[in-house]
Design a protein around this motif. Structure first.
Motif, PDB file in Angstrom:
ATOM      1  N   LEU A  97      85.768-142.900  26.055  1.00 46.21           N
ATOM      2  CA  LEU A  97      85.972-142.171  24.806  1.00 46.21           C
ATOM      3  C   LEU A  97      84.634-141.708  24.235  1.00 46.21           C
ATOM      4  CD1 LEU A  97      87.737-141.236  22.427  1.00 46.21           C
ATOM      5  CD2 LEU A  97      87.478-143.522  21.448  1.00 46.21           C
ATOM      6  N   PHE A  98      84.501-140.405  23.995  1.00 44.16           N
ATOM      7  CA  PHE A  98      83.299-139.829  23.400  1.00 44.16           C
ATOM      8  C   PHE A  98      83.613-139.471  21.944  1.00 44.16           C
ATOM      9  CE2 PHE A  98      82.706-139.379  27.840  1.00 44.16           C
ATOM     10  CZ  PHE A  98      81.354-139.228  28.095  1.00 44.16           C
ATOM     11  N   VAL A  99      82.908-140.067  21.027  1.00 42.20           N
ATOM     12  CA  VAL A  99      83.055-139.708  19.612  1.00 42.20           C
ATOM     13  C   VAL A  99      81.907-138.780  19.256  1.00 42.20           C
ATOM     14  CG1 VAL A  99      83.121-140.552  17.243  1.00 42.20           C
ATOM     15  CG2 VAL A  99      84.213-141.870  19.062  1.00 42.20           C
ATOM     16  N   VAL A 100      82.241-137.529  18.929  1.00 46.31           N
ATOM     17  CA  VAL A 100      81.223-136.501  18.719  1.00 46.31           C
ATOM     18  C   VAL A 100      80.790-136.476  17.261  1.00 46.31           C
ATOM     19  CG1 VAL A 100      80.699-134.043  18.930  1.00 46.31           C
ATOM     20  CG2 VAL A 100      82.239-135.150  20.575  1.00 46.31           C
ATOM     21  N   GLY A 101      79.481-136.436  17.057  1.00 48.99           N
ATOM     22  CA  GLY A 101      78.923-136.361  15.712  1.00 48.99           C
ATOM     23  C   GLY A 101      78.239-137.653  15.325  1.00 48.99           C
ATOM     24  N   GLU A 102      76.914-137.606  15.234  1.00 53.34           N
ATOM     25  CA  GLU A 102      76.150-138.798  14.858  1.00 53.34           C
ATOM     26  C   GLU A 102      76.638-139.362  13.528  1.00 53.34           C
ATOM     27  OE1 GLU A 102      73.744-141.614  15.805  1.00 53.34           O
ATOM     28  OE2 GLU A 102      73.097-139.803  16.838  1.00 53.34           O
ATOM     29  N   GLU A 103      77.097-138.452  12.649  1.00 53.48           N
ATOM     30  CA  GLU A 103      77.561-138.901  11.332  1.00 53.48           C
ATOM     31  C   GLU A 103      78.869-139.682  11.434  1.00 53.48           C
ATOM     32  OE1 GLU A 103      79.386-134.758  11.888  1.00 53.48           O
ATOM     33  OE2 GLU A 103      77.622-135.899  12.505  1.00 53.48           O
ATOM     34  N   GLU A 142      70.399-139.018  21.349  1.00 56.01           N
ATOM     35  CA  GLU A 142      69.272-138.288  21.924  1.00 56.01           C
ATOM     36  C   GLU A 142      68.166-139.244  22.345  1.00 56.01           C
ATOM     37  OE1 GLU A 142      67.916-134.952  19.750  1.00 56.01           O
ATOM     38  OE2 GLU A 142      69.906-134.165  19.355  1.00 56.01           O
ATOM     39  N   ASN A 143      68.035-140.350  21.628  1.00 52.47           N
ATOM     40  CA  ASN A 143      67.084-141.384  22.010  1.00 52.47           C
ATOM     41  C   ASN A 143      67.783-142.343  22.953  1.00 52.47           C
ATOM     42  OD1 ASN A 143      65.267-143.424  22.290  1.00 52.47           O
ATOM     43  ND2 ASN A 143      65.099-143.939  20.125  1.00 52.47           N
ATOM     44  N   LYS A 144      67.587-142.179  24.271  1.00 57.98           N
ATOM     45  CA  LYS A 144      68.325-142.952  25.263  1.00 57.98           C
ATOM     46  C   LYS A 144      68.004-144.445  25.205  1.00 57.98           C
ATOM     47  CE  LYS A 144      70.282-139.291  26.937  1.00 57.98           C
ATOM     48  NZ  LYS A 144      69.722-138.311  26.028  1.00 57.98           N
ATOM     49  N   GLU A 145      66.878-144.799  24.565  1.00 59.65           N
ATOM     50  CA  GLU A 145      66.531-146.213  24.469  1.00 59.65           C
ATOM     51  C   GLU A 145      67.254-146.892  23.314  1.00 59.65           C
ATOM     52  OE1 GLU A 145      61.955-145.678  26.188  1.00 59.65           O
ATOM     53  OE2 GLU A 145      62.309-146.421  24.162  1.00 59.65           O
ATOM     54  N   ASN A 146      67.820-146.099  22.418  1.00 57.24           N
ATOM     55  CA  ASN A 146      68.509-146.647  21.259  1.00 57.24           C
ATOM     56  C   ASN A 146      69.906-146.057  21.203  1.00 57.24           C
ATOM     57  OD1 ASN A 146      69.099-147.899  18.838  1.00 57.24           O
ATOM     58  ND2 ASN A 146      68.180-146.275  17.622  1.00 57.24           N
ATOM     59  N   ARG A 147      70.784-146.538  22.049  1.00 54.48           N
ATOM     60  CA  ARG A 147      72.100-145.944  22.183  1.00 54.48           C
ATOM     61  C   ARG A 147      73.019-146.340  21.025  1.00 54.48           C
ATOM     62  NH1 ARG A 147      73.865-145.657  28.487  1.00 54.48           N
ATOM     63  NH2 ARG A 147      72.225-144.270  29.152  1.00 54.48           N
ATOM     64  N   VAL A 148      73.766-145.375  20.537  1.00 53.34           N
ATOM     65  CA  VAL A 148      74.692-145.631  19.436  1.00 53.34           C
ATOM     66  C   VAL A 148      76.008-144.925  19.730  1.00 53.34           C
ATOM     67  CG1 VAL A 148      72.903-145.841  17.675  1.00 53.34           C
ATOM     68  CG2 VAL A 148      73.878-143.598  18.152  1.00 53.34           C
ATOM     69  N   ILE A 149      77.071-145.383  19.087  1.00 59.16           N
ATOM     70  CA  ILE A 149      78.350-144.704  19.221  1.00 59.16           C
ATOM     71  C   ILE A 149      78.307-143.464  18.346  1.00 59.16           C
ATOM     72  CG2 ILE A 149      80.842-144.904  18.845  1.00 59.16           C
ATOM     73  CD1 ILE A 149      80.571-147.893  19.228  1.00 59.16           C
ATOM     74  N   GLY A 150      78.658-142.313  18.911  1.00 63.41           N
ATOM     75  CA  GLY A 150      78.608-141.069  18.156  1.00 63.41           C
ATOM     76  C   GLY A 150      77.303-140.343  18.444  1.00 63.41           C
TER      77      GLY A 150
END
Length: 263
Positions: A97-103, A142-150
């Motif tokens: 599942l890809f949740v789009v939008g950092e916000e 965008e920062n692959k070292e700090n992965r987050v959902i969204g």
């Protein structure tokens, strides 16, 4: 089945999911399909590109997906829509599942919490919980070292996400093939009577010394009160994945532990 979702309308989900669909068709030899929950203006409906999925009932949607899974290697599911029950009802059957939008990071985490709570009451939810918690969870920024959902979609993400999905598929394919093969072997082993287990294993292609050692291991477990089939199933991974010496070490360690308990 790969789901792309955002709780907000016009958030770039369709653009992203279509770009991934096209990337996979261009860079791999896999059979790829595309499903959009809403209607698309520019794309023509075909056997591999379907939109207006919301016009079908939930039962029809699931039947359609089940049929397509037999024909295609990967299905991209564009769930671009405002929050709706129809979209949420399909989320438990996606594999990533890809949740789009950092916000929407907080939304993704909340969705995770809600589904985790609902799994107590609805067994169908459990698969998605596994995906959200395990290796199938979409976590990217965008920062692959700090992965987050969204995440905020940019065109350069298409290559990264496409590679990620392709790697997922290859891993899944190999795993399924190996698991299916091993399950067939295990079913055959369970049909072998305990007294001739080593002979039956040898007939299946297992090295004789290893087969004899495995037989002794199963007999030991059975003597300790473990049912025969359960002992075979529990020890089977060691038979398949371990060398003779590794299996011997495990057998001797178990004997040592039993002897120590009796002292």
């Amino acid at each position: 089945m790969i789901g792309f979702y955002s709780p907000k309308a016009k958030s770039g989900v369709t653009e992203l999911s279509l770009s991934i669909y096209k990337w996979l068709k261009e860079h791999t030899n896999l059979k790829v399909a595309f499903i959009s929950y809403g209607s698309l203006e520019k794309e023509e409906i075909s056997d591999e590109l379907i939109h207006g999925f919301s016009n079908l009932t939930l039962t029809q949607q699931k039947q359609k997906i089940k049929k397509m899974k037999k024909e295609f290697n990967i299905i991209i599911y564009d769930a671009s829509s405002q929050l709706s029950e129809g979209v949420l009802n399909l989320l438990p059957i996606v594999d990533r599942l890809f949740v789009v939008g950092e916000e929407h990071k907080d939304f993704a985490i909340k969705l995770h919490q809600i589904i985790e709570f609902n799994k107590i009451f609805d067994k169908r939810v459990k698969n998605l919980i596994t995906h959200l918690q395990g290796s199938k969870t979409f976590i990217l920024s965008e920062n692959k070292e700090n992965r987050v959902i969204g995440f905020n979609y940019t065109k350069k993400d298409s290559n990264d996400i496409g590679q990620m999905i392709y790697t997922d598929y290859v891993t899944h394919y190999v795993k399924v093939k190996l698991i299916e093969k091993n399950e067939k072997i295990l079913r055959k082993i369970k049909l072998i009577p305990q007294e001739v287990l080593h002979k039956g294993l040898y007939d299946l292609g297992i090295d004789y010394e290893k087969a004899l050692l495995f037989h002794k291991f199963v007999v030991l477990r059975a003597a300790l009160g473990q049912p025969y089939n359960e002992a075979v199933e529990t020890l089977f991974p060691f038979l398949i994945n371990s060398s003779f010496n590794e299996l011997l070490d495990k057998f001797q360690n178990e004997l040592y532990a039993i002897a120590k308990l009796k002292i």
